[in-house]
Scaffold this motif. Structure first.
Motif, PDB file in Angstrom:
ATOM      1  N   MET A 339      40.762  -9.723 -15.725  1.00  0.00           N
ATOM      2  CA  MET A 339      40.881  -9.030 -14.521  1.00  0.00           C
ATOM      3  C   MET A 339      41.073 -10.034 -13.305  1.00  0.00           C
ATOM      4  N   MET A 340      40.472 -11.162 -13.418  1.00  0.00           N
ATOM      5  CA  MET A 340      40.497 -12.037 -12.182  1.00  0.00           C
ATOM      6  C   MET A 340      42.113 -12.655 -12.427  1.00  0.00           C
ATOM      7  N   GLY A 341      42.697 -12.608 -13.446  1.00  0.00           N
ATOM      8  CA  GLY A 341      44.043 -13.168 -13.489  1.00  0.00           C
ATOM      9  C   GLY A 341      45.128 -12.034 -12.815  1.00  0.00           C
ATOM     10  N   ARG A 342      44.483 -10.737 -13.182  1.00  0.00           N
ATOM     11  CA  ARG A 342      45.388  -9.577 -12.426  1.00  0.00           C
ATOM     12  C   ARG A 342      45.317  -9.641 -10.927  1.00  0.00           C
ATOM     13  N   VAL A 343      44.241  -9.847 -10.628  1.00  0.00           N
ATOM     14  CA  VAL A 343      43.858  -9.771  -8.985  1.00  0.00           C
ATOM     15  C   VAL A 343      44.155 -10.954  -8.273  1.00  0.00           C
ATOM     16  N   ALA A 345      42.749 -14.178  -8.842  1.00  0.00           N
ATOM     17  CA  ALA A 345      41.670 -15.204  -8.881  1.00  0.00           C
ATOM     18  C   ALA A 345      41.936 -16.375  -9.583  1.00  0.00           C
ATOM     19  N   THR A 346      43.046 -16.771  -9.155  1.00  0.00           N
ATOM     20  CA  THR A 346      43.476 -18.296 -10.118  1.00  0.00           C
ATOM     21  C   THR A 346      44.098 -19.085  -8.937  1.00  0.00           C
ATOM     22  N   GLU A 347      44.405 -20.387  -9.348  1.00  0.00           N
ATOM     23  CA  GLU A 347      44.972 -21.312  -8.681  1.00  0.00           C
ATOM     24  C   GLU A 347      46.352 -20.927  -7.941  1.00  0.00           C
ATOM     25  N   ARG A 348      47.105 -19.974  -8.799  1.00  0.00           N
ATOM     26  CA  ARG A 348      48.388 -19.600  -8.126  1.00  0.00           C
ATOM     27  C   ARG A 348      48.162 -18.435  -7.120  1.00  0.00           C
ATOM     28  N   GLY A 349      47.193 -17.477  -7.491  1.00  0.00           N
ATOM     29  CA  GLY A 349      46.842 -16.620  -6.770  1.00  0.00           C
ATOM     30  C   GLY A 349      46.159 -16.846  -5.396  1.00  0.00           C
ATOM     31  N   GLY A 350      45.512 -17.913  -5.511  1.00  0.00           N
ATOM     32  CA  GLY A 350      44.632 -18.477  -4.289  1.00  0.00           C
ATOM     33  C   GLY A 350      43.540 -17.555  -4.069  1.00  0.00           C
ATOM     34  N   GLY A 351      42.819 -16.995  -5.210  1.00  0.00           N
ATOM     35  CA  GLY A 351      41.709 -16.298  -5.096  1.00  0.00           C
ATOM     36  C   GLY A 351      40.446 -16.932  -5.741  1.00  0.00           C
ATOM     37  N   GLY A 352      40.348 -18.034  -5.712  1.00  0.00           N
ATOM     38  CA  GLY A 352      39.244 -18.759  -6.449  1.00  0.00           C
ATOM     39  C   GLY A 352      37.976 -18.488  -5.747  1.00  0.00           C
ATOM     40  N   SER A 353      38.053 -18.260  -4.532  1.00  0.00           N
ATOM     41  CA  SER A 353      36.889 -17.985  -3.690  1.00  0.00           C
ATOM     42  C   SER A 353      36.264 -16.659  -4.085  1.00  0.00           C
ATOM     43  N   PHE A 354      37.011 -15.668  -4.464  1.00  0.00           N
ATOM     44  CA  PHE A 354      36.334 -14.360  -4.997  1.00  0.00           C
ATOM     45  C   PHE A 354      35.735 -14.623  -6.379  1.00  0.00           C
ATOM     46  N   ALA A 355      36.471 -15.315  -7.110  1.00  0.00           N
ATOM     47  CA  ALA A 355      36.072 -15.807  -8.560  1.00  0.00           C
ATOM     48  C   ALA A 355      34.686 -16.490  -8.360  1.00  0.00           C
ATOM     49  N   SER A 356      34.416 -17.364  -7.423  1.00  0.00           N
ATOM     50  CA  SER A 356      33.366 -18.167  -7.418  1.00  0.00           C
ATOM     51  C   SER A 356      31.914 -17.287  -7.146  1.00  0.00           C
ATOM     52  N   TYR A 357      32.083 -16.120  -6.730  1.00  0.00           N
ATOM     53  CA  TYR A 357      31.010 -15.383  -6.620  1.00  0.00           C
ATOM     54  C   TYR A 357      30.375 -14.721  -7.749  1.00  0.00           C
TER      55      TYR A 357
END
Length: 392
Positions: A339-343, A345-357
């Motif tokens: 799910m994190m990859g889809r939305v 939440a990866t380095e490429r997607g720039g969504g690490g902040s969301f994943a951290s929560y």
């Protein structure tokens, strides 16, 4: 050098407050800071804070500390043990069926005016967290610690979905009264697991919690003045433990290679709720301290009403949690990892902040605790002055 501390003397003027901000899994950082502070005190020292307040994950840490306020180092060890034993499944159900069920319920709610029929809407089911808190925190001990004089009050902030108010539920001694300011309310009560579930109910991620007549969500949503509850309850020295490494510097601008991912956008919304309000509030407090100091110097006998100097110490992470989380997304259970990859939440997607929560996994948590410990030790002198100094 250790900080010696006995039981607070009768009539003592100084009241130290501890403010623990929210941030989901980022709350592990606070444990590292508290661990370092506990080691700076004598082994069997009591809780050094008269007032303890928290929001979301910070509320859980605050209440856990209050329940064992008679021995600060032991209390911190209990909180650390709680965090060290966490996995995602300890907080929310992360199986494929559970996530798909949450998505389906949100989708079907569109045919029911956006309302959940069987239970409040959320993507994830955090019932494991409720069970964990019920078994890990001795709520009945809070009043015992207050009655014995180990602390004056502990507060938990949540946001009312009907009233739109930021409500601080607090349990304290009789000298502390409730308050009602514009969209800010302080309500004395006996704290229980429902208050912690309400304070940590991240919108749409975790379900709202009903407390009395109203449903409540994460306390950070409408908390424009996160330090205010501690001040209202009488603190005049305040230690704030933040969960953002952005407070002391501006991040470099980089060339945009694609539009923001869903995780990137949601991460910014979370940061706005959990981080921006706290940093803004601290900035205002520092400015007020400067202003009050100028008035005292120019006209020492001028009355300032309720305004007073507040000794303030804020400890922030020296590391960016976003980049750290991107490296640990692989530790999540398979469904959450996908799910994190889809939305994004990866380095490429720039969504690490969301994943951290949502990254309640041992490797990530342990790193945050270690960073918190190191950062506090690096500010050992400032912390020592906070507990022993007499001047702002």
């Amino acid at each position: 050098m250790q900080l010696a501390q006995g039981k607070a003397e009768e009539g003592s003027v100084t009241k130290r407050g501890l403010v623990l901000s929210g941030g989901g899994a980022r709350g592990a950082y606070q444990v590292g800071v508290l661990k370092a502070i506990s080691e700076m005190h004598e082994k069997h020292a009591q809780n050094p804070f008269s007032i303890v307040t928290g929001t979301s994950a910070g509320a859980i840490n605050a209440v856990a500390l209050a329940a064992s306020a008679n021995n600060f180092r032991l209390a911190v060890r209990k909180v650390e043990r709680l965090w060290n034993n966490l996995h995602v499944e300890s907080i929310y159900k992360a199986g494929a069926k559970d996530v798909l069920y949450g998505l389906a319920r949100i989708g079907f709610s569109l045919f029911n005016s956006g309302v959940g029929r069987s239970r409040p809407l959320s993507l994830l089911d955090n019932s494991p967290l409720r069970e964990l808190l019920q078994h890990s925190i001795q709520f009945r001990n809070i009043q015992k610690r207050i009655d014995a004089g180990y602390l004056d009050a502990v507060g938990v902030s949540a946001t009312g979905y009907s009233s739109g108010e930021s409500v601080t539920f607090f349990q304290g001694n009789d000298s502390i009264e409730g308050w009602h300011r514009h969209r800010r309310l302080g309500m004395q009560t006996t704290l229980g697991v429902e208050h912690l579930m309400a304070s940590s109910a991240i919108p749409l991620i975790f379900p709202p919690e009903r407390v009395s007549r109203e449903y409540f969500g994460d306390g950070a949503m409408r908390q424009l003045a996160p330090v205010s509850p501690a001040l209202r309850m009488g603190a005049d020295r305040i230690l704030v433990i933040g969960v953002s490494g952005n407070a002391r510097k501006s991040l470099p601008r980089e060339t945009t290679v694609h539009s923001p991912s869903m995780a990137n956008m949601v991460g910014h919304l979370f940061n706005s709720a959990f981080i921006d309000s706290l940093e803004h509030d601290l900035d205002i407090m520092r400015r007020m301290n400067d202003l009050i100091g100028m008035v005292h110097n120019d006209s020492p006998f001028t009355s300032l009403g309720e305004l007073r100097l507040v000794n303030l110490l804020a400890i922030y992470p020296s590391v960016e949690f976003d980049a750290l989380a991107e490296r640990h997304v692989k530790d999540l259970p398979r469904t959450m990892r996908r799910m994190m990859g889809r939305v994004g939440a990866t380095e490429r997607g720039g969504g690490g902040s969301f994943a951290s929560y949502l990254l309640f996994e041992p490797n990530f948590i342990q790193e945050l605790i270690e960073y918190g410990y190191r950062d506090a030790m690096a500010q050992r002198e400032a912390i020592h002055d906070f507990f022993t100094g007499d001047e702002i």
